[in-house]
Scaffold this motif. Structure first.
Motif, mmCIF file in Angstrom:
data_model
loop_
_atom_site.group_PDB
_atom_site.id
_atom_site.type_symbol
_atom_site.label_atom_id
_atom_site.label_comp_id
_atom_site.label_asym_id
_atom_site.label_seq_id
_atom_site.Cartn_x
_atom_site.Cartn_y
_atom_site.Cartn_z
ATOM 1 N N UNK A 1 -11.942 34.856 -17.317
ATOM 2 C CA UNK A 1 -13.371 35.160 -17.359
ATOM 3 C C UNK A 1 -13.562 36.659 -17.217
ATOM 4 N N UNK A 2 -14.781 37.084 -17.492
ATOM 5 C CA UNK A 2 -15.250 38.407 -17.097
ATOM 6 C C UNK A 2 -16.402 38.189 -16.118
ATOM 7 N N UNK A 3 -16.279 38.758 -14.938
ATOM 8 C CA UNK A 3 -17.257 38.562 -13.874
ATOM 9 C C UNK A 3 -18.005 39.869 -13.675
ATOM 10 N N UNK A 4 -19.291 39.829 -13.908
ATOM 11 C CA UNK A 4 -20.116 41.029 -13.801
ATOM 12 C C UNK A 4 -21.001 40.952 -12.562
ATOM 13 N N UNK A 5 -20.820 41.912 -11.657
ATOM 14 C CA UNK A 5 -21.635 42.009 -10.444
ATOM 15 C C UNK A 5 -22.799 42.941 -10.735
ATOM 16 N N UNK A 6 -24.002 42.455 -10.504
ATOM 17 C CA UNK A 6 -25.194 43.261 -10.753
ATOM 18 C C UNK A 6 -25.812 43.696 -9.424
ATOM 19 N N UNK A 7 -26.109 44.969 -9.342
ATOM 20 C CA UNK A 7 -26.767 45.484 -8.143
ATOM 21 C C UNK A 7 -28.199 45.891 -8.482
ATOM 22 N N UNK A 8 -28.996 46.045 -7.466
ATOM 23 C CA UNK A 8 -30.427 46.295 -7.648
ATOM 24 C C UNK A 8 -30.687 47.707 -8.171
ATOM 25 N N UNK A 9 -31.796 47.859 -8.900
ATOM 26 C CA UNK A 9 -32.274 49.133 -9.428
ATOM 27 C C UNK A 9 -33.720 49.325 -8.980
ATOM 28 N N UNK A 10 -34.150 50.572 -8.747
ATOM 29 C CA UNK A 10 -35.536 50.761 -8.270
ATOM 30 C C UNK A 10 -36.582 50.295 -9.261
ATOM 31 N N UNK A 11 -36.303 50.379 -10.577
ATOM 32 C CA UNK A 11 -37.286 49.921 -11.548
ATOM 33 C C UNK A 11 -37.345 48.391 -11.646
ATOM 34 N N UNK A 12 -36.441 47.702 -10.902
ATOM 35 C CA UNK A 12 -36.535 46.238 -10.833
ATOM 36 C C UNK A 12 -37.737 45.794 -10.001
ATOM 37 N N UNK A 13 -38.238 46.699 -9.171
ATOM 38 C CA UNK A 13 -39.289 46.336 -8.232
ATOM 39 C C UNK A 13 -40.580 47.089 -8.563
ATOM 40 N N UNK A 14 -41.649 46.589 -8.034
ATOM 41 C CA UNK A 14 -42.958 47.189 -8.248
ATOM 42 C C UNK A 14 -43.312 48.033 -7.028
ATOM 43 N N UNK A 15 -43.016 49.349 -7.126
ATOM 44 C CA UNK A 15 -43.339 50.232 -6.016
ATOM 45 C C UNK A 15 -42.342 50.141 -4.881
ATOM 46 N N UNK A 16 -42.863 50.154 -3.644
ATOM 47 C CA UNK A 16 -42.016 50.218 -2.460
ATOM 48 C C UNK A 16 -41.583 48.820 -2.012
ATOM 49 N N UNK A 17 -40.287 48.649 -1.791
ATOM 50 C CA UNK A 17 -39.756 47.441 -1.155
ATOM 51 C C UNK A 17 -38.632 47.860 -0.215
#
Length: 926
Positions: free
Chosen positions: A163-179
């Motif tokens: 398999x190929x296993x892809x780990x995805x991490x968060x990006x600031x544009x994934x969210x709406x403003x401050x989190x």
């Protein structure tokens, strides 16, 4: 027949986003305030999102989604991945560390971070230098999702047959403003005897956007400490035709050559672990104009593990005994021998850093381009820190008679000894003398530089062709290693300063069997104190190091095309692609020349080197075309049929490509084992076929059945050749122990007469070299059911994988040169409840027995089988408020143990127990 356009499997999250968007439009038209967007989270939502990924993907893809910001389903990525159909894990210190997919072990699976290949380094010499990623080094709190691609795709980097296993991490544009999110937990490991009963794990993430969402910044950090103890009963190896044995009981119909196997050692270990892990990530996103987005990210991890281990042990030199029908010597016995009291200090340090830049440009409505570059390194033992420090003390005079009992194929073997010839007994301080020290260091720096430029054209008009993607990519893969080993027998005289102590067995091994047949006492002292005493006495010795380097450069080009059409009224999706790769490999080894073997000790022939380093360089190259074709048909609103073909490849382990010849084991009377790498190894390639049918019958509920088959070429195995090895002057290496000269053996190394010369017998070495040897077939079935029980809050998951092939290890074949490690059946059963503020999940993971390795400690050609293992895990959480929750997690709550054996069940390799682990904490989001 009508085309089915309706998708009732639309996730609740998507519905919420659509509702919010509609509300925003309505507000603009009417002038009223917009409705608040509702984001749905939790177990059910995570599973529904993962199901949607599976349904909407081309090829066979499974996924895991975070249940909320900073909340991954398990505290360890590997332990989450094992819940996926076809995925099994290998554990290190009872913690998920590496994965096996569809029977293909860690070295056959490519792990990427946000689509980028990640480097790996490990100072544990028994693992070799491989490409497998260690999930224990990455905190799960900063991960937003994981994708497991079980079929190949032309537009992702090559390297994974399983398999190929892809780990995805968060990006600031994934969210709406401050989190922001934060979690604090206390880790309580029930095995702890030395160390802290409760250790901390802290994680936090802050993300915000600025300047009308044109700039985004995200920072995530975590810190985790874990103390634990492992207890083990083991043997270092089962050696064929070792010592003398009565073989009359052997069943010649199964074992026609009457080969017998005797244990090299009998060991009882106690190890205290302290692990510390830090992770950090900084992501900056910038969108100066609407059609350009740039992402700059830096990811770092620091992993430190200190282990203090003691071992009470026996070496079965020239043992005698009787075999069972298989050929196992069940009662090995040695007269006039000794007990050994070992101490280990392990210090593993790994530093990982990755810097990447990604730029996305929408050139026109239909044409976009992307540029992705990254420079990533993994560095183990920076500065040449020794990874292993080993000390041994023993009884003097060889006055102990010893017999072991390996008649049982379960539980623990037994050991008995007669130490009456030693006044005070074998454990009396006055009956213990110094023996040897050893230091091993393996500094590795693995650097990967990758560049990819790609473009995507989207058809804005009608027609079956929807998108075309094309691109070029470059991968520069470098490994530098510094291998140093120091080994010497020493005489420290009075050992009172070492503080050697002994402790009662107590409840040692109470989960793996009765300890009544083990040693009555366990040694307790530090190897580091022993080394300091050696240095103070002037007997410290440093061996000549070896430098090894491999550089692998791959240039790739790819093109893919996606189609959507219909056949007899059924919606059909097709995805096809072709990847071309050209790879060049250069391997270099630098080491001092070998002058010969010195008769150093009655149990050691030491390699003696000159002071002039020389370099050996070998090269290799190959090209490969990697096509793929994926097709899916919607037979109804609920039913999807899928078929895929792809060609994938995995590359050889790095340590298999070092060109140097290494003398691995040389003892008076043998064995004489050596090894040499092969940079000309070709990649292992696989033609993969998949057929599956998936039934999506309700929101978040589905059943799937799949069949896969892999035709694999160029499996790498060990080739063995008996040959003479020459010294730096071109003369055969000889054995000075056969007819020793006066004054030999000499542990000081000062007597030149103890060095082999032309009058001594020439040594014939058994040299192992990796080669492309075998073709094979691997096939299997995957079954998965995920069901939500309406609005009750209850849900369940069951999945199972059955895998087989012509790659199994024949335990009666002494010439095994190849077998697939990691191949095993597996299954998961998960029950969960989620209602209002309460969530709970109980999971059972089972894996059948499998071949773990084809090498036992220092002896190649002997297998290690991991016996069937099942583990129960539990977690529960309660939302105190909308933003704050408390949780408890339990891992291995029934305290299962791990048992490994050689060719047969009574050839114990190791039986280990770790205990249960519980986490209690609080999580908050803002």
């Amino acid at each position: 027949m009508p085309i089915y356009n309706k998708r009732f499997t639309l996730s609740a999250l998507s519905a919420a986003v659509i509702s919010a968007a509609s509300a925003g439009t309505y507000a603009q038209e009417t002038g009223t305030s917009a409705l608040e967007e509702i984001t749905v989270t939790g177990i059910r939502q995570s599973l529904t999102n993962a199901m949607d990924v599976k349904r909407d993907s081309a090829g066979v893809v499974d996924a895991i989604s975070a249940e909320d910001i900073g909340k991954f389903p398990d505290t360890n990525l590997a332990e989450s991945l094992q819940r996926i159909t076809g995925v099994s894990i290998d554990r290190s210190n009872n913690e998920g560390n590496k994965v096996t997919v569809r029977g293909f072990g860690p070295n056959f699976n490519l792990v990427t971070l946000n689509g980028r290949q990640m480097p790996n380094s490990s100072a544990l010499q028994s693992e070799g230098i491989n490409r497998s990623f260690k999930f224990a080094e990455i905190s799960a709190e900063s991960v937003s999702g994981v994708e497991v691609f079980k079929t190949g795709k032309a537009d992702i980097y090559s390297g994974g047959i399983g398999s190929t296993i892809n780990i995805k991490t968060a990006r600031p544009f994934d969210y709406d403003g401050f989190v922001a999110s934060a979690s604090v937990k206390g880790v309580m490991d029930t095995s702890v005897e030395k160390g802290d009963t409760v250790t901390p794990e802290i994680a936090s993430m802050v993300s915000s956007t600025f300047f009308e969402d044109k700039l985004g910044v995200l920072v995530a950090v975590s810190h985790a400490v874990r103390d634990s103890r492992s207890e083990s009963v083991s043997t270092q190896a089962w050696v064929p035709n070792y010592g003398a044995a009565d073989t009359s009981a052997i069943d010649r119909s199964k074992n026609p050559e009457a080969t017998y196997w005797a244990p090299w050692t009998f060991d009882v270990d106690v190890a205290d672990h302290q692990r510390e892990r830090q992770n950090a990530q900084l992501v900056v996103q910038f969108a100066p104009v609407d059609n350009v987005t740039a992402t700059l990210d830096y990811t770092a991890s620091r992993y430190d593990e200190d282990i203090s281990m003691n071992r009470t042990s026996v070496w079965f030199d020239s043992s005698t005994g009787v075999t069972d029908s298989n050929g196992t010597v069940i009662n090995p016995s040695v007269l006039n021998d000794e007990l050994n009291f070992w101490a280990w200090n392990y210090q593993f340090v790994t530093e990982n850093d990755s810097v990447g830049l990604n730029v996305e440009w929408d050139a026109t409505e239909s044409l976009s381009f992307g540029l992705d570059v990254h420079d990533s390194t993994s560095h183990s033992q920076p500065g040449g820190i020794p990874a292993e420090t080993i000390a041994n003390t023993r009884n003097p005079g060889k006055l102990v008679d010893i017999t072991a009992d390996f008649s049982s194929g379960s539980g623990l073997p037994g050991i008995s000894f007669d130490d009456s010839a030693l006044a005070g007994g074998a454990f009396a301080p006055e009956n213990i003398v110094s023996d040897l020290f050893q230091e091993r260091g393996l500094e590795i720096e693995n650097q990967i530089k990758q560049y990819q430029l790609d473009g995507t054209w989207e058809n804005l008009d009608d027609g079956a062709l929807k998108t075309i993607k094309f691109g070029i990519a470059s991968t520069d893969y470098k490994v530098d290693s510094y291998d140093s080993q120091s080994f010497a027998f020493v005489d420290l005289g009075d050992l009172a300063s070492l503080g050697i102590d002994f402790e009662q067995l107590g409840d040692f091994g109470d989960q793996i069997g009765s300890n009544a047949g083990l040693f009555p006492l366990l040694a307790d002292y530090e190897a580091s104190d022993f080394i300091e005493a050696v240095k103070a006495s002037g007997q410290y010795f440093e061996a000549t190091p070896t430098f090894n380097k491999v550089e692998e450069e791959t240039l790739a080009a790819f093109v893919t095309a996606d189609f959507e059409t219909e056949f007899n009224g059924y919606p059909v999706r097709l995805s096809t692609g072709l990847r071309f790769e050209d790879t060049e490999v250069v391997g270099t080894s630098i080491q001092n020349g070998i002058l010969g073997l010195s008769y150093w000790h009655d149990e050691e022939l030491r390699e003696v080197n000159d002071d002039t380093p020389s370099a050996d360089t070998l090269e290799g190259s190959y090209t490969r075309f990697l096509p793929n074709l994926d097709a899916s048909v919607e037979l109804s609103e609920e039913l999807v049929a899928r078929a895929s073909y792809s060609r994938t490849l995995s590359r050889a382990d790095i340590s298999a490509m070092f060109p140097s010849t290494s003398l691995n084991v040389s003892r008076p009377g043998g064995p004489f084992n050596a090894s040499q790498g092969n940079p000309g190894l070709l990649p292992i390639t696989s033609d993969n076929f998949d057929l599956s049918v998936e039934y999506y019958y309700d929101e978040g509920s589905y059943a799937s059945l799949g069949y896969f088959k892999k035709y694999v070429e160029n499996f790498i195995g060990a080739t063995f050749e008996d040959r003479v090895i020459t010294d730096v002057n071109g003369n055969p290496i000889t054995d000075p122990s056969v007819n020793p000269r006066p004054g030999c053996p000499d542990a000081s190394g000062a007597n030149p007469a103890c060095l082999g010369n032309a009058s001594d017998p020439v040594v014939t070495w058994n040299v192992a070299t990796p080669g492309n040897l075998e073709d094979a077939e691997v096939y299997g079935w995957e079954l998965a059911v995920q069901h939500m029980f309406g609005d009750t809050g209850f849900g369940a998951i069951f999945n199972a994988t059955i895998v087989d092939g012509d790659v199994e290890y024949d335990v009666y074949d002494n010439e095994n040169v190849f077998a697939l490690t990691g191949m095993s059946d597996s299954a998961n059963l998960i029950g969960f409840y989620e209602k209002d503020a309460f969530q709970a999940r109980l999971a059972y993971n089972w894996r059948d027995d499998f071949l773990l390795a084809t090498r036992q400690s220092q002896i190649g050609g002997q297998p290690v089988f991991n016996e069937a293992y099942g583990q129960w895990d539990l977690n529960a959480s309660y939302d105190v408020t909308e933003d704050i929750s408390v949780f408890v997690e339990g891992l291995n709550i029934t305290e299962e143990t791990i048992r490994r054996h050689g060719r047969f069940a009574n050839q114990l390799v190791s039986a280990q127990q770790y205990g249960a682990r519980y986490n209690i904490g609080v999580r908050a989001k803002f």
